[in-house]
Design a protein around this motif. Structure first.
Motif, PDB file in Angstrom:
ATOM      1  N   MET A 173       0.848  -1.173   0.000  1.00 41.53           N
ATOM      2  CA  MET A 173       0.000   0.000   0.000  1.00 41.53           C
ATOM      3  C   MET A 173       0.894   1.237   0.000  1.00 41.53           C
ATOM      4  SD  MET A 173      -3.007   0.949   2.762  1.00 41.53           S
ATOM      5  CE  MET A 173      -3.611  -0.709   2.749  1.00 41.53           C
ATOM      6  N   PRO A 174       0.651   2.187  -0.896  1.00 36.49           N
ATOM      7  CA  PRO A 174       1.451   3.415  -0.902  1.00 36.49           C
ATOM      8  C   PRO A 174       1.352   4.156   0.436  1.00 36.49           C
ATOM      9  CG  PRO A 174       0.166   3.229  -2.923  1.00 36.49           C
ATOM     10  CD  PRO A 174      -0.289   2.136  -2.004  1.00 36.49           C
ATOM     11  N   SER A 175       2.417   4.844   0.792  1.00 38.77           N
ATOM     12  CA  SER A 175       2.467   5.503   2.105  1.00 38.77           C
ATOM     13  C   SER A 175       1.386   6.576   2.266  1.00 38.77           C
ATOM     14  CB  SER A 175       3.853   6.080   2.364  1.00 38.77           C
ATOM     15  OG  SER A 175       4.177   7.024   1.375  1.00 38.77           O
ATOM     16  N   TRP A 176       1.017   7.277   1.192  1.00 43.30           N
ATOM     17  CA  TRP A 176      -0.011   8.307   1.321  1.00 43.30           C
ATOM     18  C   TRP A 176      -1.381   7.695   1.613  1.00 43.30           C
ATOM     19  CZ3 TRP A 176      -4.116   8.579  -2.107  1.00 43.30           C
ATOM     20  CH2 TRP A 176      -3.973   7.919  -3.326  1.00 43.30           C
ATOM     21  N   ILE A 177      -1.606   6.461   1.148  1.00 42.25           N
ATOM     22  CA  ILE A 177      -2.870   5.776   1.462  1.00 42.25           C
ATOM     23  C   ILE A 177      -2.849   5.332   2.923  1.00 42.25           C
ATOM     24  CG2 ILE A 177      -4.320   3.770   0.966  1.00 42.25           C
ATOM     25  CD1 ILE A 177      -3.456   4.010  -1.961  1.00 42.25           C
ATOM     26  N   LYS A 178      -1.701   4.851   3.401  1.00 42.08           N
ATOM     27  CA  LYS A 178      -1.588   4.493   4.819  1.00 42.08           C
ATOM     28  C   LYS A 178      -1.876   5.712   5.687  1.00 42.08           C
ATOM     29  CE  LYS A 178       1.780   0.800   4.176  1.00 42.08           C
ATOM     30  NZ  LYS A 178       3.155   0.362   4.421  1.00 42.08           N
ATOM     31  N   TRP A 179      -1.362   6.878   5.271  1.00 42.06           N
ATOM     32  CA  TRP A 179      -1.596   8.119   6.004  1.00 42.06           C
ATOM     33  C   TRP A 179      -3.090   8.460   6.006  1.00 42.06           C
ATOM     34  CZ3 TRP A 179      -3.590  12.920   4.897  1.00 42.06           C
ATOM     35  CH2 TRP A 179      -3.360  13.906   5.850  1.00 42.06           C
ATOM     36  N   LEU A 180      -3.755   8.361   4.848  1.00 45.26           N
ATOM     37  CA  LEU A 180      -5.192   8.638   4.777  1.00 45.26           C
ATOM     38  C   LEU A 180      -5.989   7.686   5.667  1.00 45.26           C
ATOM     39  CD1 LEU A 180      -5.957   9.377   1.002  1.00 45.26           C
ATOM     40  CD2 LEU A 180      -6.216  10.929   2.944  1.00 45.26           C
ATOM     41  N   LEU A 181      -5.612   6.402   5.677  1.00 47.27           N
ATOM     42  CA  LEU A 181      -6.315   5.430   6.525  1.00 47.27           C
ATOM     43  C   LEU A 181      -6.104   5.735   8.003  1.00 47.27           C
ATOM     44  CD1 LEU A 181      -5.791   2.048   4.648  1.00 47.27           C
ATOM     45  CD2 LEU A 181      -7.944   3.242   5.058  1.00 47.27           C
ATOM     46  N   ALA A 182      -4.891   6.129   8.364  1.00 48.07           N
ATOM     47  CA  ALA A 182      -4.630   6.494   9.758  1.00 48.07           C
ATOM     48  C   ALA A 182      -5.449   7.716  10.149  1.00 48.07           C
ATOM     49  CB  ALA A 182      -3.137   6.742   9.971  1.00 48.07           C
ATOM     50  N   LEU A 183      -5.538   8.699   9.267  1.00 46.96           N
ATOM     51  CA  LEU A 183      -6.353   9.882   9.511  1.00 46.96           C
ATOM     52  C   LEU A 183      -7.817   9.497   9.652  1.00 46.96           C
ATOM     53  CD1 LEU A 183      -6.618  12.988   9.673  1.00 46.96           C
ATOM     54  CD2 LEU A 183      -6.861  12.969   7.164  1.00 46.96           C
ATOM     55  N   ARG A 184      -8.297   8.674   8.738  1.00 50.15           N
ATOM     56  CA  ARG A 184      -9.686   8.193   8.789  1.00 50.15           C
ATOM     57  C   ARG A 184      -9.957   7.485  10.107  1.00 50.15           C
ATOM     58  NH1 ARG A 184     -12.071   3.315   9.820  1.00 50.15           N
ATOM     59  NH2 ARG A 184     -14.024   3.044   8.747  1.00 50.15           N
ATOM     60  N   ASN A 185      -9.054   6.588  10.502  1.00 52.54           N
ATOM     61  CA  ASN A 185      -9.248   5.837  11.743  1.00 52.54           C
ATOM     62  C   ASN A 185      -9.285   6.750  12.960  1.00 52.54           C
ATOM     63  OD1 ASN A 185      -9.395   3.499  10.262  1.00 52.54           O
ATOM     64  ND2 ASN A 185      -7.302   2.862  10.697  1.00 52.54           N
ATOM     65  N   GLY A 186      -8.436   7.767  12.963  1.00 54.53           N
ATOM     66  CA  GLY A 186      -8.444   8.719  14.065  1.00 54.53           C
ATOM     67  C   GLY A 186      -9.737   9.508  14.148  1.00 54.53           C
ATOM     68  N   ILE A 187     -10.298   9.830  12.997  1.00 53.26           N
ATOM     69  CA  ILE A 187     -11.545  10.607  12.961  1.00 53.26           C
ATOM     70  C   ILE A 187     -12.749   9.762  13.358  1.00 53.26           C
ATOM     71  CG2 ILE A 187     -13.164  11.809  11.422  1.00 53.26           C
ATOM     72  CD1 ILE A 187     -10.654  12.794   9.866  1.00 53.26           C
ATOM     73  N   VAL A 188     -12.818   8.514  12.899  1.00 55.75           N
ATOM     74  CA  VAL A 188     -14.037   7.713  13.098  1.00 55.75           C
ATOM     75  C   VAL A 188     -14.058   6.923  14.406  1.00 55.75           C
ATOM     76  CG1 VAL A 188     -14.388   7.506  10.611  1.00 55.75           C
ATOM     77  CG2 VAL A 188     -13.260   5.640  11.842  1.00 55.75           C
ATOM     78  N   THR A 189     -12.913   6.731  15.036  1.00 59.12           N
ATOM     79  CA  THR A 189     -12.873   5.956  16.279  1.00 59.12           C
ATOM     80  C   THR A 189     -13.835   6.473  17.343  1.00 59.12           C
ATOM     81  OG1 THR A 189     -10.630   5.174  15.881  1.00 59.12           O
ATOM     82  CG2 THR A 189     -11.384   5.151  18.158  1.00 59.12           C
ATOM     83  N   PRO A 190     -13.916   7.798  17.586  1.00 62.58           N
ATOM     84  CA  PRO A 190     -14.863   8.276  18.602  1.00 62.58           C
ATOM     85  C   PRO A 190     -16.331   7.977  18.278  1.00 62.58           C
ATOM     86  CG  PRO A 190     -13.293  10.003  18.034  1.00 62.58           C
ATOM     87  CD  PRO A 190     -13.089   8.883  17.066  1.00 62.58           C
ATOM     88  N   PHE A 191     -16.622   7.716  17.007  1.00 60.07           N
ATOM     89  CA  PHE A 191     -17.995   7.428  16.598  1.00 60.07           C
ATOM     90  C   PHE A 191     -18.324   5.941  16.641  1.00 60.07           C
ATOM     91  CE2 PHE A 191     -16.751  11.381  14.518  1.00 60.07           C
ATOM     92  CZ  PHE A 191     -17.767  12.228  14.956  1.00 60.07           C
ATOM     93  N   GLY A 192     -17.351   5.118  17.022  1.00 61.45           N
ATOM     94  CA  GLY A 192     -17.587   3.684  17.154  1.00 61.45           C
ATOM     95  C   GLY A 192     -17.540   2.913  15.855  1.00 61.45           C
ATOM     96  N   LEU A 193     -16.975   3.495  14.790  1.00 58.38           N
ATOM     97  CA  LEU A 193     -16.853   2.781  13.523  1.00 58.38           C
ATOM     98  C   LEU A 193     -15.629   1.872  13.575  1.00 58.38           C
ATOM     99  CD1 LEU A 193     -18.764   5.134  12.829  1.00 58.38           C
ATOM    100  CD2 LEU A 193     -17.715   5.199  10.584  1.00 58.38           C
TER     101      LEU A 193
END
Length: 114
Positions: A1-21
């Protein structure tokens, strides 16, 4: 997986974790097949279906490989999403533009690695 996609996924995970996703696969046996962090739902010799079910939406990704010649193959990806509520519909609207960029980039990574 390209590093910029890993970064986007990490950002996504940080944003959605408080919502229980979900931010990755549920605890499963190490012998259960995965493609990246996604559990394989079904597979055959030329295709694999993987995805997750969550309270806001369920999604599946079909990755199919067709042999054109002994040295050329065609790879296709199809996705299906079933939203369950307003959160799912909103989430899908937000990630859809990124999905259209990320999937081709990941496929290009596969091609360049082989």
């Amino acid at each position: 997986m390209p590093s910029w996609i890993k970064w986007l996924l990490a950002l996504r995970n940080g944003i959605v974790t408080p919502f229980g996703l979900k931010t990755g696969p549920e605890r499963r046996s190490k012998s259960d097949p995965h493609l990246g962090f996604l559990p394989v739902v079904r597979q055959s010799s030329n295709c694999v279906v993987f995805g997750l079910d969550d309270w806001h939406l369920d999604f599946r990704v079909l990755l199919e490989v067709k042999e054109r010649t002994s040295t050329q193959h065609e790879i296709s990806v199809s996705t299906a999403v079933k939203t369950h509520n307003l959160v799912g519909s909103s989430y899908l609207a937000l990630v859809k533009p990124f999905h259209r960029i990320v999937v081709p980039a990941m496929l290009m990574q596969v091609v360049s690695d082989h």
